[in-house]
Design a protein around this motif. Structure first.
Motif, PDB file in Angstrom:
ATOM      1  N   GLY A 596     -74.364  49.518 100.692  1.00 31.75           N
ATOM      2  CA  GLY A 596     -75.517  49.755 101.547  1.00 31.75           C
ATOM      3  C   GLY A 596     -76.686  48.842 101.275  1.00 31.75           C
ATOM      4  N   HIS A 597     -76.604  48.067 100.255  1.00 34.18           N
ATOM      5  CA  HIS A 597     -77.706  47.162  99.881  1.00 34.18           C
ATOM      6  C   HIS A 597     -77.183  45.740  99.753  1.00 34.18           C
ATOM      7  CE1 HIS A 597     -79.053  51.148  98.550  1.00 34.18           C
ATOM      8  NE2 HIS A 597     -80.289  50.688  98.745  1.00 34.18           N
ATOM      9  N   PRO A 598     -77.393  44.920 100.784  1.00 32.83           N
ATOM     10  CA  PRO A 598     -76.892  43.539 100.717  1.00 32.83           C
ATOM     11  C   PRO A 598     -77.441  42.810  99.495  1.00 32.83           C
ATOM     12  CG  PRO A 598     -77.891  44.042 102.856  1.00 32.83           C
ATOM     13  CD  PRO A 598     -78.177  45.197 101.974  1.00 32.83           C
ATOM     14  N   GLY A 599     -76.585  42.098  98.837  1.00 29.97           N
ATOM     15  CA  GLY A 599     -77.050  41.296  97.695  1.00 29.97           C
ATOM     16  C   GLY A 599     -76.864  41.980  96.360  1.00 29.97           C
ATOM     17  N   TRP A 600     -76.611  43.291  96.381  1.00 28.36           N
ATOM     18  CA  TRP A 600     -76.374  43.953  95.100  1.00 28.36           C
ATOM     19  C   TRP A 600     -75.015  43.545  94.569  1.00 28.36           C
ATOM     20  CZ3 TRP A 600     -78.225  49.695  94.530  1.00 28.36           C
ATOM     21  CH2 TRP A 600     -79.636  49.721  94.681  1.00 28.36           C
ATOM     22  N   HIS A 601     -74.977  43.478  93.271  1.00 32.99           N
ATOM     23  CA  HIS A 601     -73.752  43.030  92.637  1.00 32.99           C
ATOM     24  C   HIS A 601     -73.507  43.946  91.451  1.00 32.99           C
ATOM     25  CE1 HIS A 601     -70.646  40.275  91.358  1.00 32.99           C
ATOM     26  NE2 HIS A 601     -71.192  40.250  90.147  1.00 32.99           N
ATOM     27  N   VAL A 602     -72.338  44.579  91.443  1.00 32.06           N
ATOM     28  CA  VAL A 602     -72.040  45.478  90.331  1.00 32.06           C
ATOM     29  C   VAL A 602     -71.055  44.785  89.393  1.00 32.06           C
ATOM     30  CG1 VAL A 602     -71.153  47.728  89.646  1.00 32.06           C
ATOM     31  CG2 VAL A 602     -72.339  47.464  91.841  1.00 32.06           C
ATOM     32  N   ALA A 603     -71.450  44.676  88.133  1.00 32.91           N
ATOM     33  CA  ALA A 603     -70.564  44.043  87.161  1.00 32.91           C
ATOM     34  C   ALA A 603     -70.375  44.993  85.999  1.00 32.91           C
ATOM     35  CB  ALA A 603     -71.169  42.738  86.671  1.00 32.91           C
ATOM     36  N   SER A 604     -69.288  44.803  85.299  1.00 34.86           N
ATOM     37  CA  SER A 604     -69.152  45.605  84.086  1.00 34.86           C
ATOM     38  C   SER A 604     -70.087  44.985  83.038  1.00 34.86           C
ATOM     39  CB  SER A 604     -67.715  45.589  83.608  1.00 34.86           C
ATOM     40  OG  SER A 604     -67.334  44.260  83.357  1.00 34.86           O
ATOM     41  N   ARG A 605     -70.090  45.584  81.871  1.00 35.92           N
ATOM     42  CA  ARG A 605     -71.030  45.248  80.795  1.00 35.92           C
ATOM     43  C   ARG A 605     -71.442  43.770  80.750  1.00 35.92           C
ATOM     44  NH1 ARG A 605     -69.001  47.968  75.529  1.00 35.92           N
ATOM     45  NH2 ARG A 605     -69.207  49.713  76.947  1.00 35.92           N
ATOM     46  N   SER A 606     -72.640  43.534  80.994  1.00 33.23           N
ATOM     47  CA  SER A 606     -73.172  42.167  80.918  1.00 33.23           C
ATOM     48  C   SER A 606     -74.540  42.320  80.277  1.00 33.23           C
ATOM     49  CB  SER A 606     -73.262  41.572  82.320  1.00 33.23           C
ATOM     50  OG  SER A 606     -73.989  40.367  82.280  1.00 33.23           O
ATOM     51  N   VAL A 607     -75.349  41.378  80.434  1.00 33.36           N
ATOM     52  CA  VAL A 607     -76.611  41.552  79.729  1.00 33.36           C
ATOM     53  C   VAL A 607     -77.794  41.145  80.589  1.00 33.36           C
ATOM     54  CG1 VAL A 607     -76.708  39.306  78.622  1.00 33.36           C
ATOM     55  CG2 VAL A 607     -77.690  41.305  77.496  1.00 33.36           C
ATOM     56  N   ALA A 608     -78.884  41.885  80.403  1.00 34.83           N
ATOM     57  CA  ALA A 608     -80.094  41.612  81.169  1.00 34.83           C
ATOM     58  C   ALA A 608     -80.965  40.649  80.360  1.00 34.83           C
ATOM     59  CB  ALA A 608     -80.845  42.918  81.396  1.00 34.83           C
ATOM     60  N   ASN A 609     -80.550  39.439  80.406  1.00 34.79           N
ATOM     61  CA  ASN A 609     -81.268  38.510  79.527  1.00 34.79           C
ATOM     62  C   ASN A 609     -81.695  37.252  80.257  1.00 34.79           C
ATOM     63  OD1 ASN A 609     -78.774  37.512  79.911  1.00 34.79           O
ATOM     64  ND2 ASN A 609     -78.445  36.898  77.796  1.00 34.79           N
ATOM     65  N   ALA A 610     -82.119  37.421  81.492  1.00 39.27           N
ATOM     66  CA  ALA A 610     -82.494  36.254  82.285  1.00 39.27           C
ATOM     67  C   ALA A 610     -83.581  35.439  81.582  1.00 39.27           C
ATOM     68  CB  ALA A 610     -82.971  36.700  83.660  1.00 39.27           C
ATOM     69  N   ALA A 611     -84.557  36.136  81.055  1.00 33.09           N
ATOM     70  CA  ALA A 611     -85.659  35.418  80.409  1.00 33.09           C
ATOM     71  C   ALA A 611     -85.167  34.675  79.181  1.00 33.09           C
ATOM     72  CB  ALA A 611     -86.748  36.403  80.005  1.00 33.09           C
ATOM     73  N   ALA A 612     -84.364  35.369  78.384  1.00 31.65           N
ATOM     74  CA  ALA A 612     -83.859  34.739  77.169  1.00 31.65           C
ATOM     75  C   ALA A 612     -82.977  33.553  77.515  1.00 31.65           C
ATOM     76  CB  ALA A 612     -83.078  35.755  76.344  1.00 31.65           C
ATOM     77  N   GLU A 613     -82.232  33.704  78.615  1.00 30.97           N
ATOM     78  CA  GLU A 613     -81.380  32.596  79.027  1.00 30.97           C
ATOM     79  C   GLU A 613     -82.197  31.377  79.417  1.00 30.97           C
ATOM     80  OE1 GLU A 613     -78.698  33.617  82.111  1.00 30.97           O
ATOM     81  OE2 GLU A 613     -77.322  34.605  80.712  1.00 30.97           O
ATOM     82  N   ARG A 614     -83.283  31.643  80.143  1.00 33.87           N
ATOM     83  CA  ARG A 614     -84.128  30.526  80.555  1.00 33.87           C
ATOM     84  C   ARG A 614     -84.710  29.851  79.309  1.00 33.87           C
ATOM     85  NH1 ARG A 614     -89.735  30.620  81.644  1.00 33.87           N
ATOM     86  NH2 ARG A 614     -90.427  28.649  82.572  1.00 33.87           N
ATOM     87  N   ALA A 615     -85.215  30.674  78.409  1.00 38.40           N
ATOM     88  CA  ALA A 615     -85.798  30.107  77.191  1.00 38.40           C
ATOM     89  C   ALA A 615     -84.733  29.349  76.408  1.00 38.40           C
ATOM     90  CB  ALA A 615     -86.396  31.221  76.344  1.00 38.40           C
ATOM     91  N   ALA A 616     -83.527  29.957  76.339  1.00 43.63           N
ATOM     92  CA  ALA A 616     -82.462  29.312  75.582  1.00 43.63           C
ATOM     93  C   ALA A 616     -82.054  28.006  76.242  1.00 43.63           C
ATOM     94  CB  ALA A 616     -81.262  30.252  75.466  1.00 43.63           C
ATOM     95  N   ALA A 617     -82.022  28.000  77.590  1.00 40.51           N
ATOM     96  CA  ALA A 617     -81.664  26.771  78.293  1.00 40.51           C
ATOM     97  C   ALA A 617     -82.688  25.680  77.998  1.00 40.51           C
ATOM     98  CB  ALA A 617     -81.588  27.033  79.791  1.00 40.51           C
ATOM     99  N   GLN A 618     -83.960  26.060  78.013  1.00 42.53           N
ATOM    100  CA  GLN A 618     -85.007  25.086  77.701  1.00 42.53           C
ATOM    101  C   GLN A 618     -84.847  24.575  76.277  1.00 42.53           C
ATOM    102  OE1 GLN A 618     -88.931  26.508  78.343  1.00 42.53           O
ATOM    103  NE2 GLN A 618     -88.831  26.249  80.552  1.00 42.53           N
TER     104      GLN A 618
END
Lengths: 745, 258
Positions: A596-618
């Motif tokens: 019912g919500h376009p764009g939602w994505h359900v995944a099994s165990r992953s991590v909410a680390n977008a910020a850390a990923e960006r920092a790590a990429a930098q």
């Protein structure tokens, strides 16, 4: 300048080519770093191009930290503070203003109703933007707004107001550029000291003769330094344009990694030629101080004797200094590991590495003699060629050391930088895997409080919590950005296992904050559970909170957790979560909801680390950049020194030919020599680099064991081996072709 | 008047009383072998003004060490060396260097010339080091005295024959009009015919200068007023007006003894 001093450079520059090449590399890298550090990073004014003056709430955060001159610190803010919409009308009445309109919808803009991001002001004809800006400033302060700061921008500065990320990115990239200059210069000094030392020692006969015919020590020293200065000028001139090109590439790459505004341009100026020459002259002359002093101090008779057999053993002073450096490295290591804060440990990493390298460089001849002693069994295996190579090494440990030292330095530098990065990345990935205990993770747009309620209402869901990356500013102890997560009020301990060491992390209520153990340590924030702490939200609003928990697994999830309700409206984006972590529930139920919500994505165990990923990429990109520079310098030094040292063995080559050695035998002897240099350099460099690697790993990840992946380690060994083999064997074959005395076979 | 007197007092004993090179009880030991046989063992020798002396001995007899101590290139372990009237022990390294470039010339077996300098630059080197102008005419004159023509002045040493290189070295040694010339095996790398030519040149060009030649070649003594024989670091004997045949015999005897 007297002719006799510089005749060597003009007419037989052979041994000095290495110095020119290495100082050119130093000049190029410095020019590149400098042209990044002061790149033209003005952002385009975009939508505000038509405005004469732009007024916004102060786009920087100002905080007084402690006392003293540097107490007031500033940081660019990633979100607008917001202005009341009524301000536009007020500004319209300022004399000279044609129109003033409130504007919203910029990235990082406010989402509070009734507020605007900024006010764009156009001037009446004949009123200059500068004059108008002055009138607006006067009007705002007299209207009683003096307490609240404003940013009033004209000309190119409007771009920074139109795109707040520009200021943040600029400070990232430019700080990196500026921070690279000291290590480049220091490492260049090391590299050049080895090269110039060899170039001077190869020409001792000449300096001895000069001393005999009446040159004073000072004259010999000045002659050497004058030569080095000329090499420096040549190196600077050679390194200038490559440096400018490299700087352009660097700015491009940094912009691609969001570490500089998109339209940045490297600083290009004829002054860079002066910088290039200045740096390479200073580096070349400084690096030659020791060699020049030694050449001047040697008594002529001694130098004349040493032409036959150069001093076999290093001077006691050198050994004492080397032992002193080793002792210093040990002390520094103990001190580093004794540091409570990770930042303190990281700050000591470079000095520690440099001290270890100094120790290895000074004790090089001793190490070579010891390694030659250890290598004696090879004589039985390798036959006459190995015997010959080992004899040459033991007879002149000092000369062999000048080949081993750059290998060791290259291994220590490249190894410690690369494997420290790898260890941190490895630990981050490992922590990320064990941090999330939720069964499923939903990501996508529109994950707000309402969505969270819907998820919690699904049958079988035991717990659900939302997380969103957020960057706040905090004093730890200097004002710096700190990455973390905004979290919903849910039962966090049922979806995340952050390794809480004290306090509780069930629910985070407004007025509370959780801090990572690394960031809470004394020397950083210096807080514990129950401490009062102020952090600044993206739009500069202070959030005053009580520390409710400390946790250890911070590599993936960041260093602070703040309740989402406290952050909403202050991030420059609509309230919402990047991810919703769900324990329990059914795959089918979640999938039905997501449908019912376009764009939602359900995944099994992953991590909410977008910020850390960006920092790590930098960090990863910055580290790769540093690594590339370091590897380039080290490779130049290594090839340089070894090639010069190999050419110097021409006489031995000729002699061997005359006494009947075959080309193959001599090639094998040179090969054994190269193998000895590679292995000794690898071992010494690994030892020197390991100390720093362990220190950095401990500081950044809390573990004593660095992660050393096999493939890159093998690559480093093979790369060094290939460079050494090339630098020894290519000159060898070039020389041996011109030695008819060498028997074929 | 007072100043003039002072100058005279300082200078006159130098030339009047002392020979240009004087060694008194000079002993030299190298490095850690303090207990072993010294390279020089209480050697006392005087080289008078204008004398032309050969110092001979088999390998390891200490003859090169003698030259290096006498020239101030090496500090003796004990004893006194007076060069041009000055006790070298009392001179700083710097003053010794200045003394060398102003009043002493050197000729070695090889390693004589800086390969990157031209012939004329090599000849002028001691003057340049002394911050003096090297006049074109002076250099040409010095070169002409050793038989080097104008065409060779702009060449580099590597383009010259061994004999020509030694001539350049002699011209360089003479350019400052030194009081003493030290020569260490100056003909060691030359064929006998060229060697004789070079020595004759040195003898003629250095007329009036004190010359000390270290050598193991009896032929060299043809041009010498005196031959000093060293053995195991000691003066074995001194022959005035030596004959090469006699010298060869003595050297042979010394060789048998060691």
């Amino acid at each position: 300048m007297r002719g006799w001093m510089l005749a060597g450079v003009r007419r037989s520059p052979g041994p000095l080519i290495g110095t020119v090449v290495a100082s050119a590399a130093a000049a190029a890298l410095t020019v590149a770093a400098l042209s990044v550090a002061i790149a033209d990073t003005s952002a385009p004014a975009g939508r505000l191009a038509g405005a004469s003056v732009v007024v916004a709430g102060d786009t920087s955060l100002h905080v007084t930290v402690g006392h003293g001159d540097d107490a007031r610190q500033s940081l660019p803010l990633p979100a607008y503070r917001g202005l009341s919409a009524g301000l536009a009308g007020q500004l319209a009445r300022v004399p000279g203003v044609a129109a003033a309109t409130g504007e919203s919808g910029f990235p990082g803009g406010v989402v509070r109703p009734g507020d605007v991001d900024l006010v764009a002001v156009t001037a009446k004809p004949g009123v200059s933007p500068g004059v108008l800006a002055g009138r607006i400033r006067a009007a705002l302060s007299s209207a009683g707004h003096g307490g609240r700061g404003y940013t009033i921008a004209t000309g190119p500065a409007r771009g920074d107001v139109a795109d707040l990320t520009a200021a943040v990115e600029r400070s990232d990239g430019q700080v990196l550029g500026a921070a690279l200059i000291p290590p480049i210069v220091t490492i260049s000094l090391f590299v050049l000291a080895a090269t110039t030392g060899l170039a001077v020692s190869l020409r001792r006969r000449r300096f001895a003769l000069l001393r005999t015919v009446g040159a004073t020590r000072g004259q010999v020293r000045r002659a050497i330094l004058a030569e080095l200065a000329v090499c420096g000028v040549a190196g600077g001139a050679l390194g200038w344009l490559p440096g400018v090109a490299l700087g352009g590439l660097g700015v491009h790459a940094l912009a691609a990694h969001q570490m500089l505004p998109a339209d940045s341009a490297a600083w290009r100026s004829p002054w860079l030629l002066l910088v290039a020459c200045g740096v390479s002259v200073i580096v070349a002359v400084l690096s030659g101080q020791i060699a020049a002093r030694r050449a001047g101090r040697t008594s002529p008779a001694q130098a004349l004797r040493e032409t036959v057999a150069e001093g076999t053993w290093p001077s006691p002073v050198r050994i004492l200094l080397g032992l002193g450096a080793a002792g210093g490295a040990g002390t520094l290591m103990a001190f580093t590991f004794g540091q409570k804060s990770a930042a303190g440990q990281l700050a000591l990493a470079l000095p520690l590495l440099l001290t270890c390298m100094v120790a290895v460089a000074l004790l090089g001849p001793v190490l070579v003699a010891f390694a030659a002693w250890l290598a004696r069994p090879a004589r039985a295996v390798g036959g006459p060629s190995a015997r010959l190579a080992l004899a040459a090494i033991s007879a002149q440990p000092r000369r062999t050391a000048s080949a081993v030292i750059p290998v060791a330095l290259a291994v220590a530098l490249v190894g410690s930088v690369y494997f420290a990065d790898a260890s941190i990345a490895h630990a981050t990935a490992a922590q990320a895997g064990s941090t999330v205990t939720a069964d499923r993770v939903i990501s996508g747009p529109g994950l707000d409080a309402g969505a969270l309620r819907q998820v919690r209402a699904l049958p079988g869901v035991r717990a659900a919590a939302g997380v969103a990356p957020v960057s706040v500013a905090a004093t730890d102890p200097d004002l710096e950005p700190v990455y973390g997560e905004a979290v919903s009020d849910g039962p966090l301990n049922r979806v995340l296992d952050l390794g809480v060491t004290s306090g509780r992390l069930g629910a985070l209520r407004p007025g509370q904050i959780a801090v990572s153990a690394l960031e809470a340590a004394p020397g950083a924030m210096g807080v514990h559970v129950g401490s009062r702490l102020t952090v600044y939200l993206p739009d500069g609003t202070p959030y005053r909170a009580t520390v409710s928990a400390l946790y250890t697994r911070s590599l993936a999830s960041g260093d602070v957790l703040i309740p989402a309700s406290a952050v909403d409206g202050h991030t420059g984006a609509a309230p919402g979560f990047a991810q919703v972590l769900v324990s329990g529930g059914t795959a089918g139920g979640l999938a039905a909801l997501a449908a019912g919500h376009p764009g939602w994505h359900v995944a099994s165990r992953s991590v909410a680390n977008a910020a850390a990923e960006r920092a790590a990429a930098q960090d990863g990109f910055a580290n790769n950049l540093i690594l590339g520079l370091v590897a380039a310098l080290a490779a130049v030094a290594l090839v340089n020194t070894l090639a010069v040292a190999t050419v110097e063995r021409r006489r031995a080559l000729r002699l061997l030919g005359r006494v009947g050695a075959s080309r193959g035998q001599v090639a094998a002897a040179f090969g054994w020599h190269a193998l000895f240099v590679t292995v000794t350099g690898l071992v010494a460099g690994a030892a020197a680099g390991a100390v720093t690697l362990v220190a950095v790993t401990k500081a950044a990840t809390g573990s004593w064991v660095p992660f050393i992946p096999l493939a890159p380690a093998a690559g480093l060994v093979l790369g060094v081996g290939a460079l050494v083999a090339g630098a020894v064997m290519i000159p060898f074959y070039a020389m041996s072709r011109r030695e008819p005395a060498l028997a074929a076979g | 008047m007072l100043t003039a007197t002072a100058d005279t007092v300082e200078q006159s004993p130098v030339s009047a009383v002392h020979a240009p090179v004087e060694l008194t009880d000079v002993t030299k030991r190298y490095g850690r072998r303090r207990r072993g046989v010294p390279a020089l063992d209480r050697v006392s020798l005087s080289f008078g003004a204008g004398s032309f002396t050969a110092v001979l001995g088999v390998s390891g007899s200490g003859k090169s060490t003698l030259l290096q101590c006498a020239a101030g290139l090496e500090r003796p372990s004990a004893g006194t060396v007076r060069l041009c009237g000055t006790d070298l022990a009392g001179l700083s390294q710097r003053r010794q260097a200045v003394l060398r470039r102003q009043r002493v010339g050197f000729v070695f077996q090889d390693l004589n010339l800086l390969p990157e300098l031209t012939v004329e630059e090599n000849i002028a080197l001691p003057l340049r080091l002394d911050h003096r102008r090297a006049g074109r005419a002076d250099i040409e004159l010095a070169a002409a005295r050793v038989g080097l023509g104008g065409g060779q002045l702009r060449r580099r040493p590597a383009e010259l024959s061994g004999g020509q290189q030694q001539r350049v070295a002699i011209a360089r040694a003479l350019i400052t009009r030194p009081e003493v010339i030290f020569a260490d095996e100056p003909t060691g790398a030359l064929d006998p015919h060229t060697a004789v030519g070079v020595l004759r040149l040195l003898r003629e060009a250095a007329d009036g200068t004190t010359v000390v030649i270290v050598t193991h070649d009896p032929q060299v003594t043809r041009f010498c007023d005196r031959a000093v024989f060293l053995h195991d670091g000691r003066v074995d004997r001194v022959l005035p007006d030596p004959e090469p045949a006699v010298v060869a015999r003595v050297l042979h005897e010394l060789g048998e003894r060691s």
